[in-house]
Write an enzyme that holds these catalytic residues in place. Sequence first.
Site: not given
Lengths: 745, 346
Positions: A711-712, A708
């Site tokens: 990074g965030e 998925k």
Amino acid sequence: MTTTEYLGKPTSRVDGPAKVTGEAKYAAEFNVPNLAYGYIVSSGVTRGTIKSINAAEVEKIPGVLKVLTHENAPKTASLDRSHRDQLASTHGSPFRPLYQAELQHSLQPVALVVAETFEAARYAASLVQVEYEIAPHETDLHGSRAKAHPPKDSRTGYVPPPKKPRGTPEEAFEKAPFKVEAEYYQPAEHHNPMENFASTCVYGEDGKLTIYQKTQGVQNCQEYICSVFGLSKDEVQVISPFMGGGFGAGLRPTHELYLSVLAATALKRSVRVSMTRQQMFSFSHRPETIQDFKLAATPDGLLDSVTHTAIQESSRYEEFLETVVNWSGLVYTCPNVRLDHQLVYLDLASPADMRAPGAVTGLYGFECAIDELAYQAKLDPLAFRLKNYSEKDQNLDKLYSSKELREAYRQASEKFGWDQRPLDPRSTRRGSDLIGWGMATGCWEAMQGKAAAKAVLTPDGKLVVSSATSDIGTGTYTVMTMIAAEFSGVPIENVSFELGDSSMVYSPVEGGSWTVSSVGSAVKTVCEELKARLFKLAGKMDGAPLGDAKVEDVTFDQGEMRVTKNPVRNVTYAEALQANGLDKLELDTTELPQLVKQMTHGVYSHSAVFVEVAVDEDLGTIHVTRVVSAIAGGRILNPKTARSQIMGAIVWGISMALEEESMLDHQFGRFMNHNYAEYHVPVNADIHDIEVIFVPEHDDVVNPLGAKGLGEIGIVGVAAAVTNAVWHATGKRVRSLPVTLDKLL
Amino acid sequence: MINFSYTRAGGVAEAVREKSKANGAGRFIAGGTNLVDLLKENVERPTRIIDITRLPLTTVEEGPNGGLRLGALVSNADTAYHPEVQKRYPALARAILAGASPQLRNMATNGGNLLQRTRCYYFYDVALPCNKRVPGSGCPAIDGQNRVCGVLGTSEACIATHPSDMCVALAALEAVIRVSGPNGERTIPIADFHRLPGSTPHLETTLAADEIITAIDLPKNPYAEHSVYTKVRDRASYAFALVSVAALLELDGDTIKSARLALGGVAHKPWRLPEAEARLVGKTATKENFLPVAEALMKGATGYGHNTFKIELGKRAVVRALQLAAKGTAAVRGVNGQVAAAESVA
Ligand SMILES: Cc1cc2nc3c(=O)[nH]c(=O)nc-3n(C[C@H](O)[C@H](O)[C@H](O)COP(=O)(O)OP(=O)(O)OC[C@H]3O[C@@H](n4cnc5c(N)ncnc54)[C@H](O)[C@@H]3O)c2cc1C
Ligand code: SF4
């Protein structure tokens, strides 16, 4: 896929040695003969017009080649459309450096001094005098709040809130026994990557431009420059092999890119322009946001009403749009929901995407308000969340493609020891410190975009895969190398991945945690096609080394094809190429997202964050002594870099909670703490125990890799968890960020 | 940065001579950690830079009357870790180590630290007015972003603070600054070294333009066992003080024989009030006795909005520092007896 060779195994960065030895080069480090240097002169005024600039005088200073201003800068494309990059809003008028006498925001570039040396340019820039006719400006979000209105524009990635409310939120609120009405505030924040933005524009003998640029999207920059300067794609190449942090600041083309090209084409000479640290505060930032919540729960603690209004700053010249409020309609089950997103135009530079844009803001306020409501209902914050667990995305009325959040709550809370938490605040002390525990949920959308990958296999058995993506420090080089090795059957030491060159095959900008999903899927496909091609080549070989085996009967690994049940029948990739007289095998593919599957599901990653704080009761100083975060983010391809991503994001979440704030002076319309000494981010001493847990998740919908993107998600919810822990320690609800000690005195 | 000439001085007299030639537009450079930043921002625009790093002012020696003499060019780090400073002036060691970062403290010198300039945002931004930088241009901090500004001894012209940690400890220790000028040497008590802003905030010290700092004398003191430096800041390290307190106690059992207190982060100079200290004499070291002293120290403070909290914070920090001082310096010494860098509050 049951067994894996590389994926899922902790792997060190393939570019690590290059980075620590300094071999890795950044945009301002590419040196060419006869390079000139541009130094940006920034506006000291926010609104008004430039009356005069002593450019001619400054041009007389030895070493100065040119002082470019709006008066003498060569004209670029006239239509706004030509200045809109991939991430611009659809109808805005993007900022154009040195375009007009009228000012749009403080610190905007008003001149570019180009000189033989950097020192000469900087010195001359200090002598540039600009006379302004000053006009009034508006930079105060609170003061201009009455002017808030719904957005008029649209933008890639922006999801407007549902047009109509769900159910009857007002009625439900009125009759509920447990209610929270609260306003939360988050100041503007700047990305502040370590590497300053820089552009080295090399002017070729043929007039073609090779631009070494700090960017998260080489092709976005290339298209932008072509469109703005009326050049064709074969006249402009943008290269960005490494990036010292981007966080979203480098998604869109930045001022210095425009200026380096402007100067290089005007002077027909190579030019470098880099920003100073102060100028890093002259463009993108996370927008200042005010959020109003009305939440209510039924007598047995079911969430029954959510009203969430966010009022955000935007520039006046283009709408900046991020998805802020929608999360509040999907994170928990709730029958009555009203979501509203509004903008106030201010005389500031356009905000920009910044790590987990929108979610980090919306869920900060919402997860704090939920904590308030849980306490009203006398429920443990985790118990409240479990009671209201969301089994489907109610905004879209779709089931989740996968959602192991319940398991994330369980694992993280157990690790943390959450069941020992007293319900009431101010219950625990350690010396002069009050101890508090808080938690929050994080959510981020998992996206896949169109992307391409190219594979080149040579008879020495080496495989080079490439795509025009970038590595903003997240480990793209490494994970793509792993994916390529995994699906090509070439041993990882013989695989390399190349990126950051606009002449490579298509990639979207690196952002939104979708690079692994998009580019990674393309890499997988191209490597699978490579195997199919190799199998065909083997079939054409004299003596048919694989006999009459079908492709499914063959194992591809260690750079070799072999019949699984009869391994003596085998042939190496290299032999297959040589026997067919090929000096290389080259192919590329474009991978499209699995739209149909994705359209019918809500596709998100989730996190459960638990935080302990120690607050000095007298002095108000806060230490985050412990964080446990469990991430449900699909399949984890490289646990090592994945963990680094999440740890970094948690540190940033702590930063957002306790330290970060771009301080605006409204008299001048200017951010004042524009340097690293005064714009605070955490130092090592601020960071203590951080534990990251990955909860396994199987997802066939998100993309062929089942990953998925990470990074965030790690930052979302952290600021809320910290704020909630501070309340639990002190009994004080601080509803504005950052939670600095003065707010606790 | 503007163009300047560079000279390296071989001796103190030469340094002074070179500086005199510059007519006020000269600057000494020592560690350069403050000056170079200000040059780059165009805040300092000297035409002449005199490098003093080769001057023989690099030793820590025994001073007169049982005191200690710190050379002006001894680095902040070497000063803080010097065994005699650690033993006899632990609050000074602690104060220095609470400042900046290890890299900066290795470069920074004692002379430069005394003369470091304010961190007021407006002072650093040459596009904006600032009376300290351009006399008469105005003070936007008063109605602006003034979290880092002062609440005591401020004026209508300027509300900036002196940001040094070291100087706060020096004030409590009643250090004496030794300077050399065209007319020879003189000494300036630390209390008279920095000035309040008044109507001339651009004049920050009583050092003359052609004088050089040669050393800092630390008098003998009876406080080594009860000396602390408490710094309250926005992050655990590498941040300037919001409020800091040097607290020195001389105790006889529980009874205070004498006390010294100095505050940082609140004024244009380290803030001391001997009358307040006198109120501690003869009292027992309890919170109840500390509170009125804290009140007295912050008396007359004015908040300017973003920094108003410093008034209350100042009082609480004074009480905390006195409590810690009463407990004793041992509490801040590590296993080897060394005073270590302070990362959190105390
Ligand atoms: C990011 C950052 C964070 C910091 N944090 C802190 C902090 O938390 N606490 C703190 O106390 N300090 C802090 N500092 C400031 C630091 O302590 C000072 O910069 C340092 O002490 C200055 O010493 P220097 O030798 O480098 O001075 P320089 O920069 O060389 O000089 C400073 C000034 O002093 C003059 N000067 C130097 N030596 C002499 C002399 N012998 N005689 C006459 N004039 C002289 C110079 O002409 C110049 O005007 C920080 C600095 C930075 C950059
Ligand atoms: S407080 Fe002093 S330094 Fe700050 S703006 Fe005002 S005059 Fe300048």
